[in-house]
Write an enzyme that holds these catalytic residues in place. Structure first.
Site, mmCIF file in Angstrom:
data_model
loop_
_atom_site.group_PDB
_atom_site.id
_atom_site.type_symbol
_atom_site.label_atom_id
_atom_site.label_comp_id
_atom_site.label_asym_id
_atom_site.label_seq_id
_atom_site.Cartn_x
_atom_site.Cartn_y
_atom_site.Cartn_z
ATOM 1 N N ASP A 279 0.730 -0.770 0.108
ATOM 2 C CA ASP A 279 -0.204 0.541 0.296
ATOM 3 C C ASP A 279 0.884 1.645 0.239
ATOM 4 O O ASP A 279 -0.034 2.577 0.559
ATOM 5 C CB ASP A 279 -1.387 0.319 0.955
ATOM 6 C CG ASP A 279 -1.796 -1.145 1.326
ATOM 7 O OD1 ASP A 279 -2.802 -2.025 0.483
ATOM 8 O OD2 ASP A 279 -1.641 -1.886 2.858
ATOM 9 N N LYS B 159 1.625 2.124 -5.410
ATOM 10 C CA LYS B 159 2.997 1.559 -6.454
ATOM 11 C C LYS B 159 2.160 1.864 -7.306
ATOM 12 O O LYS B 159 3.236 2.608 -8.537
ATOM 13 C CB LYS B 159 3.153 0.499 -6.555
ATOM 14 C CG LYS B 159 4.785 -0.034 -4.934
ATOM 15 C CD LYS B 159 4.678 -1.614 -5.388
ATOM 16 C CE LYS B 159 2.694 -2.050 -4.460
ATOM 17 N NZ LYS B 159 3.303 -1.837 -3.175
ATOM 18 N N GLY C 272 -4.224 -4.288 -4.174
ATOM 19 C CA GLY C 272 -5.008 -3.324 -4.168
ATOM 20 C C GLY C 272 -4.226 -2.052 -4.993
ATOM 21 O O GLY C 272 -4.496 -1.277 -3.886
ATOM 22 N N HIS C 273 -5.315 -2.292 -5.577
ATOM 23 C CA HIS C 273 -4.028 -0.529 -6.506
ATOM 24 C C HIS C 273 -4.906 0.629 -7.179
ATOM 25 O O HIS C 273 -5.606 0.939 -8.097
ATOM 26 C CB HIS C 273 -2.408 -0.300 -8.242
ATOM 27 C CG HIS C 273 -1.982 -1.826 -7.834
ATOM 28 N ND1 HIS C 273 -0.615 -2.273 -8.860
ATOM 29 C CD2 HIS C 273 -1.509 -1.789 -6.655
ATOM 30 C CE1 HIS C 273 0.141 -2.579 -7.996
ATOM 31 N NE2 HIS C 273 -0.574 -2.949 -6.560
ATOM 32 N N GLN D 226 1.798 -5.933 -3.100
ATOM 33 C CA GLN D 226 2.251 -5.818 -1.720
ATOM 34 C C GLN D 226 3.530 -5.138 -1.521
ATOM 35 O O GLN D 226 4.714 -4.342 -2.784
ATOM 36 C CB GLN D 226 3.070 -7.315 -1.058
ATOM 37 C CG GLN D 226 1.253 -8.107 -0.851
ATOM 38 C CD GLN D 226 0.767 -8.669 -1.947
ATOM 39 O OE1 GLN D 226 1.613 -9.308 -2.664
ATOM 40 N NE2 GLN D 226 -0.938 -8.448 -2.355
HETATM 41 P P1 IMP Z 1 -2.360 -12.894 1.890
HETATM 42 O O1 IMP Z 1 -1.649 -11.894 0.814
HETATM 43 O O2 IMP Z 1 -4.213 -12.523 1.645
HETATM 44 O O3 IMP Z 1 -2.536 -14.102 1.901
HETATM 45 O O4 IMP Z 1 -2.467 -11.934 3.274
HETATM 46 C C1 IMP Z 1 -1.177 -11.858 4.112
HETATM 47 C C2 IMP Z 1 -0.796 -10.325 4.499
HETATM 48 O O5 IMP Z 1 -0.721 -9.664 3.372
HETATM 49 C C3 IMP Z 1 -1.468 -10.150 5.567
HETATM 50 O O6 IMP Z 1 -1.533 -9.555 6.503
HETATM 51 C C4 IMP Z 1 -2.442 -9.723 4.387
HETATM 52 O O7 IMP Z 1 -3.043 -7.709 5.266
HETATM 53 C C5 IMP Z 1 -0.837 -8.417 3.759
HETATM 54 N N1 IMP Z 1 -1.625 -8.050 2.354
HETATM 55 C C6 IMP Z 1 -1.765 -9.136 1.326
HETATM 56 N N2 IMP Z 1 -1.686 -8.031 0.013
HETATM 57 C C7 IMP Z 1 -1.658 -7.085 0.543
HETATM 58 C C8 IMP Z 1 -1.873 -5.512 -0.395
HETATM 59 O O8 IMP Z 1 -2.027 -5.276 -1.288
HETATM 60 N N3 IMP Z 1 -1.668 -4.527 0.689
HETATM 61 C C9 IMP Z 1 -0.755 -4.560 2.005
HETATM 62 N N4 IMP Z 1 -0.790 -5.620 3.243
HETATM 63 C C10 IMP Z 1 -1.542 -7.001 2.201
#
Ligand code: IMP
Length: 424
Positions: A12, A15, A39-40, A224
């Site tokens: 977040d 990017k 989520g962009h 991420q």
């Molecule tokens: P997962 O990727 O859904 O398995 O989540 C694993 C961890 O990565 C969790 O703490 C999520 O909140 C975090 N996470 C996954 N995608 C994002 C993102 O795009 N932004 C911020 N945190 C993320």
């Protein structure tokens, strides 16, 4: 010139906006990791686009978009995004290429993500429930994984789904007492996926190597951030892919040495969603101020993000891991109005001072932050046109971060719009 953009924190970082700006001078924009957990948000004029799977360059008509083999694709989500852009007269026909080797996130992966998190109770990871972990787990286990190429042969797919569903049903019932899945219904959905997505399926490795040989410029877009990287982040509170720039070669088939520039994106403070250690977290009024002012709520899940001071130890580590050449510092405007601003310059762990981010999570959870405190600024900065016009105290802040990170800050975000970006 080929460029790779990655997050230096826990995702977040903004990017999407950096990629959108750089996409103007790129021929291809390529996603290499993650899935619809990302989520962009891209703001163009008065329109706001929330993309989860499509590369941020998708909103620019002339840019070719690639979803690499390292990405896990939720077909419903991708089809939804393609349709959403079509509604706004942005067509992806002939310019979207999806790797045949990208894995598919099925509804049963999302279900498993939810069931696992529920079963973990207070020890949960805090995932986005987008099925990311279970899909990558199937990829590693191999036998029961589905890729885009499986959508090309419906008979083989039908047989494979029956096998997969039989195993999933046994596991879900035994472990979670969950209702059983119906292979026929899943197959019916897959026939829609085939119809809608197969036209975009391609050998993206060959495509990218050809493009590079033809002198095209490629922009690789990480999802991420580095601290969520499966191997190099704050395990187990990470995502299930290599979200640092180290994931780029494996997730595309393009070696890192073909990239001319690695750009790291960081916010002027730090945020994190989900569980896990966060040394500079501000669980107080200042954290709340940043959350409100920076609109720090998840694009994908809407969850409030945890907020804290800029952690130069963590960001410097991400820079090393990612071979980062320059930094884009986003959301500087969010800090306007704070009396003082702190930056973490070192950790103290078990009485010893260190400037290197520890890979051992037990050590990280004991880290006490050593801060440098700077005076804040009050002037609005969201309409400033260049770095020199920023208030002196805001400039001082950026210069301190440059000194701590030992890399130039070449882009500065001062608001959500494309135009609210200073370059140096
Ligand atoms: P997962 O990727 O859904 O398995 O989540 C694993 C961890 O990565 C969790 O703490 C999520 O909140 C975090 N996470 C996954 N995608 C994002 C993102 O795009 N932004 C911020 N945190 C993320």
């Amino acid at each position: 010139m080929n460029c790779c953009v990655t997050g230096l924190q826990w995702g977040d970082e903004g990017k999407g906006k950096v990629v959108d700006i750089l996409a103007e001078t790129s021929d291809f924009v390529v996603r290499y990791n993650g899935g619809a957990n990302a989520g962009h948000t891209v703001v163009i004029g008065d329109s706001k686009f929330a993309l989860h799977l499509l590369p941020s360059g998708a909103v620019r008509q002339g840019v070719f978009c690639v979803i690499g083999n390292g990405v896990v694709i939720d077909p419903d989500c991708l089809i939804g995004e393609i349709d959403e852009l079509a509604k706004r007269n942005i067509s992806l026909d002939g310019r979207l290429f999806i790797s045949e080797n990208a894995h598919l996130v099925m509804d049963y992966h999302k279900l498993e993500d939810q069931l696992r998190e529920d079963a973990l109770g207070k020890n949960k990871i805090g995932t986005t429930i987008r099925g990311i972990g279970p899909c990558y787990a199937d990829k590693i286990l191999r036998s029961y994984a589905l890729t885009v190429s499986d959508l090309l042969d419906s008979d083989a797919l039908k047989a494979k789904l029956e096998q997969i569903v039989a195993v999933k049903n046994k596991t879900f019932t035994a472990l979670y007492n969950a209702a059983t899945l119906d292979a026929g219904k899943i197959f019916d959905k897959c026939t829609i996926y085939s119809k809608r997505l197969v036209p975009y399926a391609a050998d993206t490795t060959e495509l990218l190597h050809k493009a590079i040989a033809d002198g095209k410029s490629i922009l690789f877009e990480g999802a991420q951030g580095t601290l969520l990287d499966l191997d190099h982040g704050t395990f187990p509170f990470v995502t299930s892919s290599n979200s640092s720039s180290l994931g780029m070669p494996a997730g595309t088939g393009v070696p890192a040495k073909m990239v001319d520039k690695f750009i790291g994106v960081a916010k002027a403070y730090t945020t994190r969603v989900g569980a896990g250690p966060f040394p500079t977290e501000l669980d107080n009024d200042i954290g709340q101020y940043i959350r409100q002012k920076g609109n720090e709520y998840g694009t994908t899940t809407g969850r409030p993000r945890r907020c804290g001071w800029f952690d130069a130890v963590a960001a410097a580590y991400s820079i090393k891991i990612g071979s980062i050449d320059s930094v884009a510092l986003m959301h500087l405007d969010t800090l306007t109005g704070l009396k003082e601003i702190k930056v973490c310059t070192a950790y103290e762990i078990d009485g010893r001072r260190t400037r290197f981010f520890p890979s051992n999570r037990h050590k990280l959870s004991k880290a006490k932050c050593i801060y440098k405190t700077l005076e804040g600024w009050d002037e609005q900065i969201d309409d400033v046109s260049n770095f020199n016009s920023l208030p002196k105290l805001a400039k001082n802040y950026v210069l301190l971060l440059e000194e701590l990170l030992e890399k130039p800050v070449t882009m500065i975000g001062i608001g959500p719009k494309r135009t609210q970006t200073l370059t140096r």
